[in-house]
Scaffold this active site. Structure first.
Site, short mmCIF file in Angstrom:
data_model
loop_
_atom_site.label_atom_id
_atom_site.label_comp_id
_atom_site.label_asym_id
_atom_site.label_seq_id
_atom_site.Cartn_x
_atom_site.Cartn_y
_atom_site.Cartn_z
N ASP A 1 -75.37 -73.53 -34.79
CA ASP A 1 -75.11 -72.35 -35.61
C ASP A 1 -76.38 -71.52 -35.67
OD1 ASP A 1 -72.43 -72.96 -36.25
OD2 ASP A 1 -73.05 -74.23 -37.92
N ASP B 1 -67.23 -69.46 -34.37
CA ASP B 1 -66.67 -69.39 -35.72
C ASP B 1 -66.07 -68.01 -35.99
OD1 ASP B 1 -67.65 -71.98 -36.16
OD2 ASP B 1 -69.49 -71.25 -37.09
#
Length: 169
Positions: A124, A140
């Site tokens: 991330d 995402d």
């Protein structure tokens, strides 16, 4: 369904799946960049106090739930993604909006699945500071946008279509 409409539907499906494959590639390139460039410095402030790039290794699912349950996450994600892919390939999905939503969910799901399988965690790197939202990634974004479009389809488009069909019948 006439043959021209069927051909257009199949062409749209093919283009949607091709776009999903491209989005998976973009996701993996961005994650590779994050590992190579962002990991050593940890944070790059694009807009101080608003948008930062911060390297994180998420060993769970959304919002870091199910931490260190990699095999469970791989198994559940794989089953869901192959069911969605099967639904798309079955020819039963006729709506372009629904096709796009499923393709985006597949792109994001497969992007994060690749990370879990080959890294053991999801990379991330996007941090939106004002709302202190968890760090996330391009995959995402695909899943969230695809889910939003699916909700739009089921809450707005499908009910209108059904009420139109009832009025015709």
């Amino acid at each position: 369904m006439n043959s021209i409409k069927l051909m257009k539907t199949k062409t749209f499906l093919s283009l949607s799946l091709l776009a999903a494959a491209v989005f998976i590639g973009i996701d993996q390139l961005l994650k590779h960049w994050a590992v190579q460039v962002l990991q050593p410095v940890q944070t790059i402030r694009l807009w101080s106090g608003v948008l930062h790039l911060e390297y994180r290794e998420n060993r769970g699912a959304a919002f870091s739930i199910l931490q260190n349950r990699t095999f469970l996450l791989i198994g559940v994600t794989s089953v869901v993604l192959f069911l969605l892919l099967g639904l798309l390939l079955s020819g039963r999905v006729r709506s372009r909006l629904f096709t796009v939503s499923l393709s985006l969910i597949l792109a994001g799901g497969f992007g994060n699945l690749i990370d879990r399988v080959f890294r053991g965690y999801v990379v991330d790197y996007i941090y939106f500071v004002p709302i202190n939202f968890p760090v996330f990634n391009f995959a995402d974004c695909c899943v969230v946008i695809g889910t939003g479009l699916m909700l739009l389809y089921f809450l707005v488009v499908e009910p209108r279509r059904e009420s139109g069909a009832a009025a015709d019948g």
